[in-house]
Design an enzyme around this catalytic site. Structure first.
Site, PDB file in Angstrom:
ATOM      1  N   ASP A  96     -31.083 -20.683  13.969  1.00 33.31           N
ATOM      2  CA  ASP A  96     -31.870 -19.769  14.793  1.00 33.31           C
ATOM      3  C   ASP A  96     -31.371 -18.347  14.539  1.00 33.31           C
ATOM      4  OD1 ASP A  96     -33.385 -18.740  16.936  1.00 33.31           O
ATOM      5  OD2 ASP A  96     -33.078 -20.585  18.099  1.00 33.31           O
ATOM      6  N   ASP A 196     -36.197 -15.809  16.016  1.00 38.27           N
ATOM      7  CA  ASP A 196     -36.404 -15.525  17.441  1.00 38.27           C
ATOM      8  C   ASP A 196     -37.299 -14.288  17.611  1.00 38.27           C
ATOM      9  OD1 ASP A 196     -35.442 -16.151  20.217  1.00 38.27           O
ATOM     10  OD2 ASP A 196     -34.690 -14.099  20.111  1.00 38.27           O
ATOM     11  N   GLU A 246     -40.962 -17.356  15.992  1.00 33.77           N
ATOM     12  CA  GLU A 246     -41.367 -17.402  17.400  1.00 33.77           C
ATOM     13  C   GLU A 246     -42.143 -16.123  17.684  1.00 33.77           C
ATOM     14  OE1 GLU A 246     -39.495 -17.799  21.861  1.00 33.77           O
ATOM     15  OE2 GLU A 246     -38.677 -16.371  20.455  1.00 33.77           O
ATOM     16  N   HIS A 320     -36.505 -24.938  24.823  1.00 34.75           N
ATOM     17  CA  HIS A 320     -35.451 -24.614  25.798  1.00 34.75           C
ATOM     18  C   HIS A 320     -35.875 -23.528  26.788  1.00 34.75           C
ATOM     19  CE1 HIS A 320     -35.389 -21.690  22.665  1.00 34.75           C
ATOM     20  NE2 HIS A 320     -34.643 -20.897  23.411  1.00 34.75           N
ATOM     21  N   ASP A 321     -37.070 -22.982  26.626  1.00 38.79           N
ATOM     22  CA  ASP A 321     -37.555 -21.946  27.550  1.00 38.79           C
ATOM     23  C   ASP A 321     -38.668 -22.471  28.454  1.00 38.79           C
ATOM     24  OD1 ASP A 321     -35.940 -20.005  26.326  1.00 38.79           O
ATOM     25  OD2 ASP A 321     -37.501 -19.487  24.870  1.00 38.79           O
TER      26      ASP A 321
HETATM   27  C1  NOJ Z   1     -36.630 -16.314  22.871  1.00 33.53           C
HETATM   28  C2  NOJ Z   1     -35.644 -17.419  23.082  1.00 33.53           C
HETATM   29  O1  NOJ Z   1     -36.286 -18.644  22.875  1.00 33.53           O
HETATM   30  C3  NOJ Z   1     -35.095 -17.247  24.474  1.00 33.53           C
HETATM   31  O2  NOJ Z   1     -34.319 -18.350  24.891  1.00 33.53           O
HETATM   32  C4  NOJ Z   1     -34.320 -15.966  24.509  1.00 33.53           C
HETATM   33  O3  NOJ Z   1     -33.873 -15.715  25.832  1.00 33.53           O
HETATM   34  C5  NOJ Z   1     -35.156 -14.786  24.042  1.00 33.53           C
HETATM   35  N1  NOJ Z   1     -35.927 -15.085  22.868  1.00 33.53           N
HETATM   36  C6  NOJ Z   1     -34.288 -13.596  23.734  1.00 33.53           C
HETATM   37  O4  NOJ Z   1     -33.544 -13.836  22.566  1.00 33.53           O
END
Ligand code: NOJ
Length: 547
Positions: A96, A196, A246, A320-321
């Protein structure tokens, strides 16, 4: 990149996957211990969220050193062993890359704070009076996106936490330094990268107030983002690795460009539009029931749009979000198993690369925490305060967090029904919510009717049926609001996938010549089909293959 369409990717949040040294926090050696489990599941790649040196304010998305491993998770030797042992099982490791920002504890930022102009140019610093931030942009974790540094008389931009300072991609030194990070990990045998929030890297030349919103429309998919991505990919030679970006609040048009092979940017993109259908008026912190017709429409538009222009989607429900999908779009009580399997089918047979987030293959549910002390996530803790300040009661704020918090996804993996779920022998860093029944890996491996075995079948199908990996897609039963159905086809083969997203039984006319199709997969054992009608059970999924 060719021959990637039959691959399936598994996401690991190392902190919560498996603890090998009994400190209550998962680690790289823990992943090594579970490689056989992942091989049995049948996945091809593991994307591991950041384990680099970090103050862990945002659980590793605040990186202080891109080249070293945080001792919390292990050592370089552990990672080398992991790469090697995964490779022996034909599993590639994806890392990542958090390149939109660094931790404020990164050496570059420390030097910037020390007044070194060269390093201030690595970030987005603006002169200004301490009373007014340079723009009205808001941080995605709440509050202003700017922080004032009194001794410099300047503000710096942070689209996320105040300890995550945005990098200045217009500075070639920054771009070159980040290329070195990729080259370093590539030389260790890393087979792919997840980038990311990569569509936020290119800020506009002039930073202005956003009169219509929080600023995102001004910096999302910014002016040079495609150019910078092409440069990054070309100069690091990663065209043939598995790459996924992402994309935050992005558009279809941009994702086509990011993922179209001719553009040589990325293999595929994550977008999140389909995961906002339970936000009230687009507000993440106001909960409403999922709007299934809108969910269908978004998935359809993205599938058809990407297909038309030869783009490629990462297809997923969980990460994970995100809250756990079975608690969100399924029924995690009465139809727990049925809805978990239906949701898996609806995503895995789409055109795109499926991602499984740890525990999804066991039907793991939301955490159902009921006190603020149980939460760990910086975003959840910030927004709890914001909601209280806005006048919500504690109960209301907790109810919203229970539906929305990222911690729903971050509770430890349920390996067995032992104390601490076989995750650790020590109390984990975050509470283990519920372990009742067969919601654990050990039990499900032994039960051929389990969610785990169902995921195995879906993965296997993608590898054995070309029509799933390579076929085209169109959609069916458009007038049925709660039914999400599609057809995948090549010149030779055809499959039809019908998913009931509701609690209710639904009767459908057979829109295809039922007699020419045989059932390939379902989540119920008894099927009610007669005289040209299909009677769908609650959350039923039916996959037919043309004879
Ligand atoms: C996206 C990530 O998936 C998340 O977990 C993170 O807090 C933010 N980007 C900032 O890096």
């Amino acid at each position: 990149m060719s021959d990637f369409k039959d691959k399936v990717i598994y996401q690991i949040y190392p902190r919560s996957f498996k603890d090998s040294n009994q400190d209550g926090i998962g680690d790289l050696k823990g992943i090594i211990q579970q490689l056989d489990y992942l091989q049995e599941l049948g996945i091809d790649y593991i994307w591991i969220t950041p384990f680099f040196v970090s103050p862990q304010r945002d659980n590793g998305y605040d990186i202080a050193d891109y080249f070293n491993i945080d001792p919390l998770f292990g050592s370089m030797k552990d990672l080398e062993q992991l790469i090697d042992e995964a490779d022996q099982r034909n599993i590639g490791i994806m890392l990542d890359m958090v390149f939109n920002h660094t931790s404020t504890k990164h050496d570059w930022f420390k030097r910037a704070l020390n007044g070194e102009k060269e390093y201030q140019d690595y970030y987005i610093f603006k002169e200004g009076s301490k009373d007014t931030p340079p723009t009205n942009w808001e941080s995605k974790f709440g509050g202003s996106a700017w922080e004032y540094v009194p001794h410099l008389g300047k503000w710096y931009l942070h689209l996320f936490d105040v300890t995550q300072a945005d990098l200045n991609w217009n500075n070639k030194c920054v771009r070159d330094a980040l290329k070195q990070v990729i080259l370093f990990w590539k030389s260790k045998g890393i087979k792919g990268f997840r980038f990311d929030v990569i569509n936020l890297i290119s800020k506009p030349e002039v930073l202005e107030d956003d009169m219509l919103g929080d600023g995102r429309r001004l910096y999302t998919d910014g002016p040079n983002v495609h150019e910078y991505l092409k440069e990054l990919v070309k100069d690091t030679g990663i065209e043939d690795l598995m790459t996924v970006g992402e994309m935050s609040s992005t558009t279809l048009e941009n994702c086509i460009r990011y993922s179209k092979p001719e553009e040589k940017e990325l293999t595929m993109c994550f977008n999140f539009h389909h995961l906002k259908v339970d936000y009230l008026n687009g507000d993440k912190w106001e909960v409403t029931k999922p709007d299934i017709p809108t969910l269908k429409k978004i998935l359809m538009d993205w599938q058809m749009g990407m297909q038309k222009e030869n783009g490629w989607n990462a297809v997923f429900w969980c990460n994970h979000d995100q809250p756990r999908v079975v608690s969100r779009f399924g029924d995690d009580k009465r139809y727990w198993k049925e809805s978990a399997k239906m949701l898996a089918t609806s995503i895995h047979l789409l055109r795109g690369t499926p991602y499984i987030y740890q525990g999804e293959e066991l039907g793991m549910t939301n955490a159902y925490f009921d006190s603020i002390e149980q939460y760990r996530d910086v975003e959840s803790l910030n927004y709890y305060e914001i909601m209280i300040k806005q006048g919500k009661s504690k109960e209301e704020a907790l109810e919203i967090l229970a539906a929305r918090s990222r911690d729903n996804a971050r509770t430890p993996m349920l390996w067995s029904n032992e104390r601490y779920a076989g995750f650790s022998e020590k109390e984990p860093w975050i509470l283990i919510p519920s372990m009742e029944g067969d919601k654990n890996a050990l039990a499900q491996k032994e039960d051929s009717n389990s969610i785990f075995h169902y995921y195995k079948k879906l993965i296997h199908l993608r590898k054995t049926k070309e029509v799933i990996a390579e076929g085209r897609i169109d959609f069916m039963y458009l007038s049925q609001p709660e039914v999400f159905a599609y057809r995948r086809y090549t010149d030779q083969d055809q499959i039809i996938v019908i998913n009931n997203f509701s609690h209710d039984k639904i009767q459908l006319d057979c829109e295809f010549d039922c007699k020419r199709y045989q059932l390939l997969l379902s989540n119920y054992t008894l099927h009610q089909q007669k005289e040209g009608k299909i009677l769908l059970q609650p959350y039923e999924t039916l996959v037919y293959e043309r004879r």
